[in-house]
Motif scaffolding. Structure first.
Motif, mmCIF file in Angstrom:
data_model
loop_
_atom_site.group_PDB
_atom_site.id
_atom_site.type_symbol
_atom_site.label_atom_id
_atom_site.label_comp_id
_atom_site.label_asym_id
_atom_site.label_seq_id
_atom_site.Cartn_x
_atom_site.Cartn_y
_atom_site.Cartn_z
ATOM 1 N N VAL A 153 64.018 -33.998 -54.415
ATOM 2 C CA VAL A 153 64.202 -33.554 -53.006
ATOM 3 C C VAL A 153 62.927 -33.949 -52.233
ATOM 4 O O VAL A 153 62.915 -33.862 -51.058
ATOM 5 C CB VAL A 153 64.286 -31.888 -53.128
ATOM 6 N N ALA A 154 61.843 -34.392 -52.963
ATOM 7 C CA ALA A 154 60.383 -35.055 -52.420
ATOM 8 C C ALA A 154 60.738 -36.356 -51.836
ATOM 9 O O ALA A 154 59.883 -37.027 -51.204
ATOM 10 C CB ALA A 154 59.209 -34.904 -53.374
ATOM 11 N N ASP A 155 61.696 -36.966 -52.383
ATOM 12 C CA ASP A 155 61.893 -38.618 -51.948
ATOM 13 C C ASP A 155 62.238 -38.521 -50.602
ATOM 14 O O ASP A 155 63.443 -38.187 -50.147
ATOM 15 C CB ASP A 155 62.938 -39.164 -52.968
ATOM 16 N N PRO A 156 61.550 -39.427 -49.669
ATOM 17 C CA PRO A 156 61.743 -39.398 -48.314
ATOM 18 C C PRO A 156 62.994 -40.203 -47.997
ATOM 19 O O PRO A 156 63.570 -40.122 -46.912
ATOM 20 C CB PRO A 156 60.525 -40.144 -47.709
ATOM 21 N N ASP A 157 63.276 -41.063 -48.858
ATOM 22 C CA ASP A 157 64.695 -41.792 -48.697
ATOM 23 C C ASP A 157 66.078 -40.944 -48.895
ATOM 24 O O ASP A 157 66.890 -41.359 -48.177
ATOM 25 C CB ASP A 157 64.710 -42.993 -49.725
ATOM 26 N N VAL A 158 65.772 -39.861 -49.484
ATOM 27 C CA VAL A 158 67.048 -39.114 -49.764
ATOM 28 C C VAL A 158 67.304 -38.009 -48.316
ATOM 29 O O VAL A 158 66.464 -37.547 -47.927
ATOM 30 C CB VAL A 158 66.971 -38.005 -50.919
ATOM 31 N N VAL A 173 71.505 -34.110 -50.313
ATOM 32 C CA VAL A 173 71.525 -33.942 -52.030
ATOM 33 C C VAL A 173 72.612 -33.172 -52.136
ATOM 34 O O VAL A 173 73.486 -32.433 -51.735
ATOM 35 C CB VAL A 173 70.396 -32.980 -52.448
ATOM 36 N N TYR A 174 73.487 -34.057 -53.331
ATOM 37 C CA TYR A 174 74.661 -33.364 -53.816
ATOM 38 C C TYR A 174 74.096 -32.676 -55.126
ATOM 39 O O TYR A 174 73.686 -33.122 -56.076
ATOM 40 C CB TYR A 174 75.581 -34.596 -54.472
ATOM 41 N N VAL A 175 74.412 -31.069 -55.072
ATOM 42 C CA VAL A 175 73.993 -30.150 -56.058
ATOM 43 C C VAL A 175 75.012 -30.092 -56.988
ATOM 44 O O VAL A 175 76.359 -29.460 -56.674
ATOM 45 C CB VAL A 175 73.549 -28.868 -55.403
ATOM 46 N N ALA A 230 62.910 -28.573 -48.793
ATOM 47 C CA ALA A 230 62.344 -29.896 -48.594
ATOM 48 C C ALA A 230 63.075 -30.719 -47.619
ATOM 49 O O ALA A 230 62.525 -31.845 -47.207
ATOM 50 C CB ALA A 230 62.422 -30.606 -49.903
ATOM 51 N N GLY A 231 63.652 -29.810 -46.615
ATOM 52 C CA GLY A 231 64.251 -30.704 -45.449
ATOM 53 C C GLY A 231 65.565 -31.706 -45.645
ATOM 54 O O GLY A 231 65.498 -32.287 -44.736
ATOM 55 N N LYS A 232 66.237 -31.388 -46.707
ATOM 56 C CA LYS A 232 67.305 -32.215 -46.867
ATOM 57 C C LYS A 232 68.528 -31.449 -46.791
ATOM 58 O O LYS A 232 68.580 -30.213 -46.990
ATOM 59 C CB LYS A 232 67.176 -32.410 -48.585
ATOM 60 N N HIS A 233 69.507 -32.331 -46.121
ATOM 61 C CA HIS A 233 71.119 -31.756 -45.972
ATOM 62 C C HIS A 233 71.358 -31.428 -47.524
ATOM 63 O O HIS A 233 71.224 -32.034 -48.348
ATOM 64 C CB HIS A 233 71.930 -32.780 -45.337
#
Ligand code: NDP
Ligand SMILES: O=C1OC[C@@H](O)[C@H](O)[C@H]1O
Length: 388
Positions: free
Chosen positions: A73-78, A81-83, A100-103
């Motif tokens: 979740v810290a990866d800026p390219d992602v 995230v598929y949980v 972490a700011g991810k969809h």
């Protein structure tokens, strides 16, 4: 948006199936305005497990691998995230990604409790992030067609939906064939028929009787449930009546792990779903989670039955196509269009379904542990760190 950049959280069975779908060419399903890119995968067990995953799904070597969910979740390219963890983990893992700011696209059942689902929605809303429960069946062209047929009035007002999604896992001496530690029956992982399989029976009841109600007259249901408990304390069979009194309609959602829906295993013993109105009936052949055909029987045409096959398209180059790509395409389109939720499964509907499941579990006397029912986010929860 040129492409949607995915990170996969967990390396189990469904993570593999979904990722293989993600890697198919959208043109193979006649979709030409969507592009998915797999950028990273994380395992809470080890980085090696993530590396093995890449070869199992035949992914490019350039995809990054992580040995923790925190790194993913810290990866800026992602971007999304598929949980794909067990139900027990969905709340904490989805929070980890949202914070972490991810969809997020989170597997079903969305959470263990409705309160957890509401919290996720509040955070997604506040942070302006896309969030969707991965009920893949809703995005099948077959489901879209059936919702259209219902809304066209083909069978008149639908007063009853009967849906079953059950497995035949009866074992010796009252057991089920799943080991007690298996996520299907393990209370620590929020196992049980309802959260794993019954969600699909409820999906059919809801996508017809609730989703198709006009917004102005949207009615939340009453719930009456009965459950048989397995030796692990999880439910092994659950039947729910979902009542919409103002619409004079009822849904009967059935699920269990002893007897299959389709007794002959050939989908010829009868439909898994019946959608009934005064003018006729739409029957959907099982399994309820991956239906491939439906039939229409109209009162005015007695003895005649229209059978419609809806096969899942395959990417011939990858020799693969499971049907989960349609939900991934929905994520792409929503995010491209600046939408935070999907109109096909709005947040409010996921929450209402979780409320029905809460009530059914309460009536059935099923309780899950505090660690997995809390709605207090903890980034250091063992559910996030993988300490088992
Ligand atoms: N849409 C569909 O058709 C299907 C959906 N599902 C849903 O997907 C989710 C996962 O199911 P499935 O892939 O079958 O499960 P698996 O047991 O095959 O995989 C779950 C993965 O979650 C991770 N995990 C993290 N903590 C734990 C833990 N304590 N115990 C077990 N696994 C853990 C592991 O990955 P790692 O070690 O890499 O972190 C593991 O591989 C569930 O929510 C289920 O309902 C399941 C099947 C079909
Ligand atoms: O979502 C699901 O659909 C397919 C089933 O095999 C699986 O148990 C369930 O989790």
């Amino acid at each position: 948006m040129a492409e949607l950049k995915w990170g996969i959280m967990a390396t189990g069975g469904i993570a593999q199936t979904f990722t293989k779908d993600l890697l198919t060419n959208p043109a193979s399903r006649d979709v030409h305005d969507v592009k998915h890119k797999l950028v990273a995968v994380a395992s809470s067990s080890s980085k090696d497990s993530a590396t093995r995953f890449l070869s199992e799904v035949n992914a490019p070597d350039s995809v990054k691998t992580y040995g923790s969910y925190a790194e993913l979740v810290a990866d800026p390219d992602v971007e999304i995230v598929y949980v794909a963890t067990p139900h027990s983990h969905h709340f904490q893992n989805t929070m980890l990604a949202l914070e972490a700011g991810k969809h997020v696209l989170c597997e079903k059942a969305f959470t263990v409790t409705a309160a957890q689902a509401r919290k996720l929605v509040d955070v997604a809303q506040a942070k302006k992030l896309f969030l969707m429960e991965a009920v893949w069946t809703r995005y099948f062209p077959l489901s879209i067609k059936i919702r259209e047929l219902v809304q066209s009035g083909l069978v008149g007002p639908v007063y009853r939906v009967v849906a079953d999604n059950s497995f035949g896992q009866d074992g010796p001496n009252g057991s089920l064939t799943f080991p007690d530690e298996h996520r299907m029956v393990n209370r620590e992982l929020a196992g049980g028929a309802l959260l794993d399989l019954g969600i699909y029976s409820l999906t059919w009841v809801f996508q017809i009787l609730y989703h198709c109600q006009p917004e102005a007259v949207k009615e939340k249901p009453n719930t009456v449930a009965a459950m048989n408990k397995y030796t692990t304390g999880a439910d092994e069979m659950t039947n729910i009546i979902v009542q919409f009194p103002k619409h004079k309609s009822m849904g009967i959602a059935m699920t269990g792990m002893r007897l299959p829906t389709d007794v002959d295993g050939q989908n010829t013993a009868g439909p898994a779903i019946k959608i009934q109105g005064p003018l006729g009936e739409i029957q959907v052949m099982g399994p309820a989670f991956k239906p491939l055909s439906y039939r229409v029987i109209l009162k005015e045409k007695p003895g005649k039955m229209e059978v419609v096959d809806c096969p899942i398209p395959k990417d011939q180059d990858r020799d693969w196509g499971h049907g989960m790509f349609w939900e991934a395409d929905e994520c792409f389109k929503c995010i491209r269009n600046g939408k935070l939720e999907s109109a096909t499964l709005p947040w409010s509907e996921s929450v209402t379904i979780m409320e029905v499941m809460d009530e059914a579990l309460k009536q059935g006397g099923i309780e899950y542990p505090e660690l997995i029912t809390t709605d207090v986010y903890d980034p250091n929860s063992p559910l996030n760190t993988g300490r088992r």
